[in-house]
Scaffold this motif. Structure first.
Motif, PDB file in Angstrom:
ATOM      1  N   ALA A 134       2.500  -0.563   7.643  1.00 52.57           N
ATOM      2  CA  ALA A 134       2.659  -1.296   6.381  1.00 52.57           C
ATOM      3  C   ALA A 134       2.176  -2.736   6.487  1.00 52.57           C
ATOM      4  CB  ALA A 134       4.120  -1.251   5.926  1.00 52.57           C
ATOM      5  N   ILE A 135       2.292  -3.330   7.659  1.00 48.82           N
ATOM      6  CA  ILE A 135       1.829  -4.708   7.811  1.00 48.82           C
ATOM      7  C   ILE A 135       0.301  -4.781   7.706  1.00 48.82           C
ATOM      8  CG2 ILE A 135       1.466  -5.055  10.305  1.00 48.82           C
ATOM      9  CD1 ILE A 135       3.327  -7.518  10.035  1.00 48.82           C
ATOM     10  N   CYS A 136      -0.370  -3.691   8.060  1.00 51.03           N
ATOM     11  CA  CYS A 136      -1.835  -3.653   7.908  1.00 51.03           C
ATOM     12  C   CYS A 136      -2.216  -3.792   6.440  1.00 51.03           C
ATOM     13  CB  CYS A 136      -2.399  -2.345   8.466  1.00 51.03           C
ATOM     14  SG  CYS A 136      -2.241  -2.157  10.234  1.00 51.03           S
ATOM     15  N   ALA A 137      -1.488  -3.097   5.562  1.00 52.71           N
ATOM     16  CA  ALA A 137      -1.755  -3.193   4.123  1.00 52.71           C
ATOM     17  C   ALA A 137      -1.550  -4.625   3.641  1.00 52.71           C
ATOM     18  CB  ALA A 137      -0.856  -2.228   3.357  1.00 52.71           C
ATOM     19  N   TYR A 138      -0.488  -5.233   4.098  1.00 52.61           N
ATOM     20  CA  TYR A 138      -0.197  -6.630   3.731  1.00 52.61           C
ATOM     21  C   TYR A 138      -1.312  -7.560   4.214  1.00 52.61           C
ATOM     22  CZ  TYR A 138       2.055 -11.192   3.755  1.00 52.61           C
ATOM     23  OH  TYR A 138       2.342 -12.534   3.580  1.00 52.61           O
ATOM     24  N   TYR A 139      -1.722  -7.399   5.467  1.00 49.85           N
ATOM     25  CA  TYR A 139      -2.788  -8.247   6.023  1.00 49.85           C
ATOM     26  C   TYR A 139      -4.093  -8.093   5.235  1.00 49.85           C
ATOM     27  CZ  TYR A 139      -0.095  -9.097  10.352  1.00 49.85           C
ATOM     28  OH  TYR A 139       0.837  -9.475  11.276  1.00 49.85           O
ATOM     29  N   LEU A 140      -4.419  -6.858   4.849  1.00 48.50           N
ATOM     30  CA  LEU A 140      -5.653  -6.634   4.110  1.00 48.50           C
ATOM     31  C   LEU A 140      -5.601  -7.319   2.744  1.00 48.50           C
ATOM     32  CD1 LEU A 140      -8.445  -5.324   4.053  1.00 48.50           C
ATOM     33  CD2 LEU A 140      -7.365  -3.227   3.221  1.00 48.50           C
ATOM     34  N   LYS A 141      -4.492  -7.184   2.058  1.00 53.45           N
ATOM     35  CA  LYS A 141      -4.370  -7.786   0.723  1.00 53.45           C
ATOM     36  C   LYS A 141      -4.375  -9.311   0.790  1.00 53.45           C
ATOM     37  CE  LYS A 141      -4.215  -7.663  -3.614  1.00 53.45           C
ATOM     38  NZ  LYS A 141      -5.365  -7.132  -4.341  1.00 53.45           N
ATOM     39  N   LYS A 142      -3.793  -9.866   1.834  1.00 48.29           N
ATOM     40  CA  LYS A 142      -3.686 -11.326   1.966  1.00 48.29           C
ATOM     41  C   LYS A 142      -4.889 -11.940   2.666  1.00 48.29           C
ATOM     42  CE  LYS A 142       0.259 -11.557  -0.048  1.00 48.29           C
ATOM     43  NZ  LYS A 142       0.361 -12.055  -1.401  1.00 48.29           N
ATOM     44  N   ASP A 143      -5.983 -11.180   2.771  1.00 48.61           N
ATOM     45  CA  ASP A 143      -7.231 -11.656   3.371  1.00 48.61           C
ATOM     46  C   ASP A 143      -7.094 -12.087   4.827  1.00 48.61           C
ATOM     47  OD1 ASP A 143      -8.779 -11.208   1.057  1.00 48.61           O
ATOM     48  OD2 ASP A 143      -8.107 -13.103   0.194  1.00 48.61           O
ATOM     49  N   LYS A 144      -6.159 -11.471   5.551  1.00 53.43           N
ATOM     50  CA  LYS A 144      -6.029 -11.731   6.987  1.00 53.43           C
ATOM     51  C   LYS A 144      -6.910 -10.770   7.775  1.00 53.43           C
ATOM     52  CE  LYS A 144      -1.502 -13.743   6.581  1.00 53.43           C
ATOM     53  NZ  LYS A 144      -0.342 -14.136   7.314  1.00 53.43           N
ATOM     54  N   LEU A 145      -7.558  -9.851   7.054  1.00 52.24           N
ATOM     55  CA  LEU A 145      -8.525  -8.911   7.628  1.00 52.24           C
ATOM     56  C   LEU A 145      -9.792  -8.993   6.800  1.00 52.24           C
ATOM     57  CD1 LEU A 145      -6.279  -5.713   7.962  1.00 52.24           C
ATOM     58  CD2 LEU A 145      -6.916  -7.266   9.799  1.00 52.24           C
ATOM     59  N   SER A 146     -10.889  -8.618   7.413  1.00 56.73           N
ATOM     60  CA  SER A 146     -12.150  -8.515   6.687  1.00 56.73           C
ATOM     61  C   SER A 146     -12.027  -7.430   5.622  1.00 56.73           C
ATOM     62  CB  SER A 146     -13.260  -8.154   7.681  1.00 56.73           C
ATOM     63  OG  SER A 146     -14.305  -7.489   7.046  1.00 56.73           O
ATOM     64  N   LYS A 147     -12.714  -7.609   4.525  1.00 55.77           N
ATOM     65  CA  LYS A 147     -12.699  -6.597   3.461  1.00 55.77           C
ATOM     66  C   LYS A 147     -13.449  -5.332   3.885  1.00 55.77           C
ATOM     67  CE  LYS A 147     -11.628  -9.420  -0.436  1.00 55.77           C
ATOM     68  NZ  LYS A 147     -11.926 -10.793  -0.645  1.00 55.77           N
ATOM     69  N   ASN A 148     -14.037  -5.336   5.076  1.00 54.38           N
ATOM     70  CA  ASN A 148     -14.685  -4.141   5.618  1.00 54.38           C
ATOM     71  C   ASN A 148     -13.692  -3.251   6.377  1.00 54.38           C
ATOM     72  OD1 ASN A 148     -17.015  -5.164   4.557  1.00 54.38           O
ATOM     73  ND2 ASN A 148     -17.881  -5.792   6.512  1.00 54.38           N
ATOM     74  N   HIS A 149     -12.444  -3.667   6.421  1.00 51.53           N
ATOM     75  CA  HIS A 149     -11.405  -2.875   7.074  1.00 51.53           C
ATOM     76  C   HIS A 149     -10.832  -1.851   6.095  1.00 51.53           C
ATOM     77  CE1 HIS A 149     -11.328  -5.883  10.251  1.00 51.53           C
ATOM     78  NE2 HIS A 149     -10.472  -5.123  10.918  1.00 51.53           N
ATOM     79  N   ALA A 150     -10.471  -0.699   6.644  1.00 49.67           N
ATOM     80  CA  ALA A 150      -9.628   0.266   5.945  1.00 49.67           C
ATOM     81  C   ALA A 150      -8.330   0.328   6.745  1.00 49.67           C
ATOM     82  CB  ALA A 150     -10.290   1.635   5.899  1.00 49.67           C
TER      83      ALA A 150
END
Length: 184
Positions: free
Chosen positions: A134-150
């Motif tokens: 679930a923290i991965c989803a949070y990181y993706l939404k909050k731009d803590k990951l590249s938008k190329n991540h799934a």
């Protein structure tokens, strides 16, 4: 009463925590997300929480090594266990990112449970482990990951973070995780 759980909001461990709260009819509960099994055990040792919830085993991914390691340095008492069927989904930032995926990120157990799916659908993609689904989803939404991540997480975690779902129920077979309600 304070119950700490492995994971964050909308993690499978939170779902197991809710199950234990209802089963035991606990009242006046405060739930505390502690991300890791080590975090749960540490908080129990320090008296910051009264009870903890951790994943201990999955029929596809095996023993949860993170929990096994957390239990090594103390005498943990297992008060109750439950088994939950786990469903994983694959999310990206938005629909424009579907064709740009270069990395899939999730907890080690989720990656093990979805190994065949990943190998068949995304054989050339880099796969990375994270501390929680679930923290991965949070990181993706909050731009803590590249938008190329799934990210692989629960449907609720992806939807609560307004991510775009590519596929659901991507676990390789029926996935059952055993969770434990613990104290020290």
């Amino acid at each position: 009463m304070i119950i700490g759980f492995q994971g964050v909001k909308n993690s499978n461990s939170e779902f197991a925590t809710n199950f234990f709260i209802n089963k035991h009819n606990f009242k006046n509960i405060k739930k505390v997300p502690l991300v890791s099994s080590k975090g749960v055990v540490k908080a129990l040792k320090e008296g910051k929480i009264d009870l903890g919830v951790v994943a201990i085993k999955n029929n596809l991914g095996g023993i949860v090594e993170e929990t096994k390691e957390a239990f090594q340095d103390c005498s943990v008492q297992i008060l109750d266990t439950t088994k939950l069927q786990i469903h994983h989904c694959l999310f990206v930032y938005d629909k424009n990112c579907v064709e740009k995926i270069d990395t899939i990120l999730s907890h080690k157990q989720a990656l093990l449970q979805c190994r065949d799916y990943i190998n068949q659908k995304f054989p050339q993609i880099v796969v990375k482990e994270a501390e929680d689904t679930a923290i991965c989803a949070y990181y993706l939404k909050k731009d803590k990951l590249s938008k190329n991540h799934a990210v692989i997480c629960s449907k609720r975690a992806g939807e609560d973070n307004s991510l775009f779902m590519i596929d659901e129920n991507i676990e390789d077979k029926r996935s059952i995780t055993q969770f434990a309600l613990i104290k020290i």
